[in-house]
Write an enzyme that holds these catalytic residues in place. Structure first.
Site, PDB file in Angstrom:
ATOM      1  N   HIS A   1       0.853  -1.192  -0.117  1.00  0.00           N
ATOM      2  CA  HIS A   1      -0.128   0.099   0.099  1.00  0.00           C
ATOM      3  C   HIS A   1       0.930   1.383   0.001  1.00  0.00           C
ATOM      4  O   HIS A   1       1.898   1.054   0.669  1.00  0.00           O
ATOM      5  CB  HIS A   1      -0.828  -0.005   1.166  1.00  0.00           C
TER       6      HIS A   1
ATOM      7  N   ASP B   1      -7.969  -4.662  -0.562  1.00  0.00           N
ATOM      8  CA  ASP B   1      -8.379  -4.992  -1.708  1.00  0.00           C
ATOM      9  C   ASP B   1      -8.258  -6.494  -1.795  1.00  0.00           C
ATOM     10  O   ASP B   1      -9.024  -7.214  -2.787  1.00  0.00           O
ATOM     11  CB  ASP B   1      -7.554  -4.399  -2.972  1.00  0.00           C
TER      12      ASP B   1
END
Length: 431
Positions: A308, A366
């Site tokens: 991320h 996700d």
């Protein structure tokens, strides 16, 4: 707010500037670099805005090193366990958790705005049957400015509030219409006797020919996903909403710009890309070969759903969703879901591999969200649309905060120009 001062000296001219460090309520100090252009005639260079604070905000805080995500100071883990999406939406917009009466009034207001104009519904007939739902969503949201003239004065606090309730209420309706258009099924009108996520599922999966029975477990899982996706500080789509909104454009256009930014596979489209990756891997036996391709710089294969931009440790949302995955699949009778088992095995192998551990590549939100969406029955092409429904609450909160700021300025980044210097025009015959 200023707690420290830094002195910057130009070694060539000897000229100095004093830069103040502004202290936030939580997190690292931020240096005010505004005097640099005036004092030294220079700008800062920060590709991707990796080290730049673009605004002051009271909405969301992230500590990427510790894996912390706070909505208005409340840990997302607590909100996910105890709250609802509409309560979180209220929190993001108004700054405090609502009382029971305030939440009931807010919920009723959202219910009154769920329908969309019939003329707006006819817009969908202009899209090809296989048009991506995000293309439809972006276009229809922007077109709402042509229908709701009664609340477009962005400097009127009441108009801003009406817009906030209206867009949060209508996003599921607009999204469901895009899904029904894709299927070639008749549109299902909203039901205000249902809660937010049950109503969303009714519009998505209901048909006029027979009653639709709401699965409360699926509705709660969907509500949880919306909470976890509601806001995430100054991400690409939120920054886009702020930049567009800083021009004074109507709020529907600003939100539409956020939808377009969210569509990117490196942002909201990542959960769709995760399922594509898992399907490409196919079986657990193929994982080592796939990871070898990821580590090969010449291959350009990406490990989707890992790592991320902000989090350098576990994404706190990913840990919540991972647990929810087990619960949802078990309760829906799909605990033997092969993609989920493949995802678990991929996570296990990757987190033991020094290549990924040394780079702090941990599963993000996700990685598992798409598996839950699929288990609920939402198709892959609608994953990013679901993200947009959730993130609308955050977009609205940031847009309102920016517009209400008396010091708001139009966004105007600078650049490092590396093109041609001044040159004279050459007649075409002489080129």
């Amino acid at each position: 707010m200023a707690t420290r001062q830094f002195t910057l000296t130009d070694n060539s001219s000897g000229k100095t500037s004093t830069l103040e460090a502004l202290s936030p309520s939580v997190g690292p100090d931020v240096i005010n670099i505004a005097p640099l252009a005036k004092d030294h005639g220079v700008y800062t260079f920060d590709p991707g805005f990796m080290s730049t604070a673009s605004c002051e905000s009271k909405i969301t805080y992230i500590d990427g090193d510790k894996g912390v995500l706070l909505y208005r100071g409340y840990p997302v883990e607590q909100l996910a366990a105890k709250s609802s999406f509409l309560e979180v939406s209220y929190l993001l917009i108004y700054g405090e958790l609502p009382t029971q009466t305030q939440l009931e009034e807010f919920t009723r207001s959202i219910g009154r705005h769920t329908m969309i104009n019939e003329s707006l519904l006819r817009f969908y007939n202009g899209f090809h049957y296989d048009a991506h739902p995000m293309a439809q969503l972006s276009a229809v949201v922007a077109s709402m400015a042509g229908f709701y003239h009664d609340s477009l004065d962005i400097y009127n606090p009441r108009h801003r509030e009406i817009f906030a309730h209206r867009i949060i209420a209508k996003m599921p309706t607009i999204s469901a219409a895009a899904y029904k258009h894709m299927l070639g099924q008749p549109f299902v009108y909203p039901r205000n006797d249902l809660d937010y996520c049950s109503n969303l599922m009714s519009m998505f999966f209901g048909v006029p020919a027979e009653p639709f029975e709401i699965d409360p477990i699926a509705a709660r899982a969907l509500d949880l996903l919306l909470i976890l996706h509601a806001d995430h500080e100054q991400n690409a789509s939120t920054s886009t909403v702020r930049l567009a909104g800083s021009t004074g454009t109507n709020p529907y256009s600003a939100i539409s710009s956020g939808v377009a930014a969210l569509w990117g596979p490196s942002h909201g489209g990542a959960n769709e890309a995760v399922l594509q990756m898992l399907e490409e891997i196919g079986t657990a036996d193929a994982i080592p070969k796939f990871l070898a391709r990821v580590k090969d710089k010449q291959d350009h294969t990406k490990l989707m759903g890992f790592g991320h931009r902000v989090y350098k440790h576990f994404d706190p949302r990913a840990q919540i969703i991972r647990e929810t995955c087990h619960q949802v699949l078990a309760n829906l009778g799909r605990s033997d879901n092969p993609l989920f088992e493949l995802a678990l095995r991929l996570e296990e192998i990757a987190l033991k591999d020094e290549y990924f551990v040394s780079r702090r590549l941990y599963p993000n939100v996700d990685f598992y969200s798409g598996i839950i969406y699929r288990a609920i029955g939402i198709p892959q092409s609608m994953f990013t649309v679901m993200f947009a429904i959730a993130r609308t609450a955050g977009w609205v909160a940031h847009w309102q905060e920016m517009i209400a700021d008396p010091g708001m300025k139009i966004g105007r980044p600078r650049q490092l120009y590396t093109g041609a210097t001044t040159r004279n025009y050459v007649d075409i015959a002489a080129r």
